[in-house]
Design an enzyme around this catalytic site. Structure first.
Site, PDB file in Angstrom:
ATOM      1  N   LYS A   1      35.467  -5.795  -3.937  1.00  0.00           N
ATOM      2  CA  LYS A   1      34.825  -3.991  -3.939  1.00  0.00           C
ATOM      3  C   LYS A   1      33.320  -3.497  -3.005  1.00  0.00           C
ATOM      4  O   LYS A   1      33.305  -2.686  -2.412  1.00  0.00           O
ATOM      5  CB  LYS A   1      34.826  -3.375  -5.183  1.00  0.00           C
ATOM      6  CG  LYS A   1      36.644  -3.192  -5.198  1.00  0.00           C
ATOM      7  CD  LYS A   1      38.124  -2.549  -4.008  1.00  0.00           C
ATOM      8  CE  LYS A   1      39.122  -2.203  -5.067  1.00  0.00           C
ATOM      9  NZ  LYS A   1      40.083  -1.844  -4.304  1.00  0.00           N
TER      10      LYS A   1
ATOM     11  N   TYR B   1      36.719 -10.434  -7.623  1.00  0.00           N
ATOM     12  CA  TYR B   1      38.135  -8.891  -6.860  1.00  0.00           C
ATOM     13  C   TYR B   1      36.499  -7.659  -6.688  1.00  0.00           C
ATOM     14  O   TYR B   1      36.828  -6.839  -5.910  1.00  0.00           O
ATOM     15  CB  TYR B   1      38.348  -8.108  -7.926  1.00  0.00           C
ATOM     16  CG  TYR B   1      38.784  -6.795  -8.130  1.00  0.00           C
ATOM     17  CD1 TYR B   1      39.674  -5.991  -7.337  1.00  0.00           C
ATOM     18  CD2 TYR B   1      38.503  -6.129  -9.237  1.00  0.00           C
ATOM     19  CE1 TYR B   1      40.095  -5.697  -7.199  1.00  0.00           C
ATOM     20  CE2 TYR B   1      38.885  -4.704  -9.033  1.00  0.00           C
ATOM     21  CZ  TYR B   1      39.313  -4.011  -8.318  1.00  0.00           C
ATOM     22  OH  TYR B   1      40.440  -2.992  -8.320  1.00  0.00           O
TER      23      TYR B   1
ATOM     24  N   SER C   1      35.709   0.647  -7.818  1.00  0.00           N
ATOM     25  CA  SER C   1      36.313   0.334  -8.598  1.00  0.00           C
ATOM     26  C   SER C   1      34.796   0.206  -9.646  1.00  0.00           C
ATOM     27  O   SER C   1      33.846  -0.126  -8.558  1.00  0.00           O
ATOM     28  CB  SER C   1      36.587  -1.571  -8.437  1.00  0.00           C
ATOM     29  OG  SER C   1      36.760  -1.278  -9.884  1.00  0.00           O
TER      30      SER C   1
END
Length: 332
Positions: free
Chosen positions: A152, A148, A124
């Site tokens: 990643k 989050y 991402s």
């Protein structure tokens, strides 16, 4: 090739299953169905003319993953499985590290045990954090600002270490920008459970009458109309990027990070107006306060994807909006 898609019945996974199937690959889908439904398997079959193999299970079950790699003679893995809502990650970081990081370690253990060493990771643009310059290119420093994004980034670092330790690994980390839209058939698309975290499904739910108005979080950003600017990419362009990445990895050992975006930013109001224009809908909206942690603007440099993969996004914002509306009109 025989390809395993973890999280394969999800939004991006299902569209990639279609793109891979139409390119002649055999796909096996692994999903715990925490944010998807088995109905999508029938819809994939309608589109590609063949029902993909499906295994209901969790990527953290290493023994299960090993077994399905053996049974389905898997050659490569595309790893989508994971949680993906920024706000939820702030509230429940342990769940995010368990799903996203622990899940990847489990997958790698299974792959390594079965000598399958070709992997595409669903990463991402959140790994970049606050822009030091725009557009983000792959040399931009990585400094994720929420759990989050950090999951990643941690997975990218783990995969880099794995590739460094064994020259036979072939790994591509594809850094997505903002996937939107649906397959042109209207059979598969994005239908999140609960309140959408992303702009396009929220607009579609307002258009179809599920919600009364769109909340626009902030109109005082330093952007042309004051609303946040993002790089929206059609999900089928994104899916085709995975097919190109799979071809690229064939015979190319090592680790790469590659942006998948359009290189063009659109504001919230521009997306809303495009949806109205493409579909003849009126979208009532109200300005709400900024959300904590939101960035004013970010968008990709997509030059590396074009150079390495021979890929670039082809579909317009109007196509993104029209395909979303077509999907919602199927009654999802």
């Amino acid at each position: 090739m025989n390809i395993l898609l973890t999280g394969g019945t999800g939004y991006i996974g299902s569209h990639t299953a279609v793109a891979l199937g139409q390119s002649g690959h055999e796909v096996t889908l692994l999903d715990n169905l925490s944010n998807s439904d088995t109905a999508v398997i029938d819809r994939i079959a309608q589109i590609i003319g063949k029902r993909p193999s499906f295994v209901h299970g969790d990527v953290r079950d290493t023994a299960l993953v090993r077994e399905l790699i053996k049974v389905h003679s898997i050659d490569a893995v595309v790893h989508f499985a994971g949680l993906k809502a920024v706000g939820e990650s702030v509230a429940h970081p342990v769940d995010y590290y368990a799903n996203n990081v622990q899940g990847t370690v489990s997958l790698l253990q299974a792959m390594q045990a079965e000598s399958v060493k070709s992997l595409i990771f669903s990463s991402s643009a959140t790994v970049y954090g606050v822009p030091q310059y725009l557009p983000y290119d792959e040399d931009h420093p990585t400094r994720a600002i929420n759990p989050y994004g950090r999951t990643k980034l941690h997975v990218e670092e783990i995969l880099h270490d794995v590739a460094q330790s064994d020259a036979s690994w072939r790994v591509a980390c594809l850094r997505y920008f903002n996937p939107v839209g649906a397959h042109e058939s209207g059979l598969i698309g994005e239908s999140p459970r609960g309140i959408p975290n992303n702009l396009m499904p929220f607009i579609a739910q307002v258009a179809i009458g599920m919600r009364s108005e769109l909340q626009v979080f902030g109109d005082d950003y330093p952007t042309p109309d004051g609303t946040g600017v993002r790089d929206y990419i059609h999900v089928m362009d994104l899916a085709e990027g995975h097919v190109a990445a799979l071809d690229y990895l064939n015979g190319r050992p090592g680790w790469s990070a590659i942006n998948l975006g359009t290189g063009q930013g659109y504001s919230v109001l521009e997306v809303m107006q495009a949806f109205e224009r493409a579909n003849g809908c009126a979208i009532p909206y109200a300005i709400a306060p900024r959300r904590s942690g939101d960035l004013a603007a970010y968008y990709a440099s997509a030059e590396q994807a074009h150079k390495l993969l021979g890929w670039s996004a082809k579909r317009s914002l109007d196509e993104m909006c029209a395909s979303t509306w077509r999907y919602y009109q199927t009654g999802v």
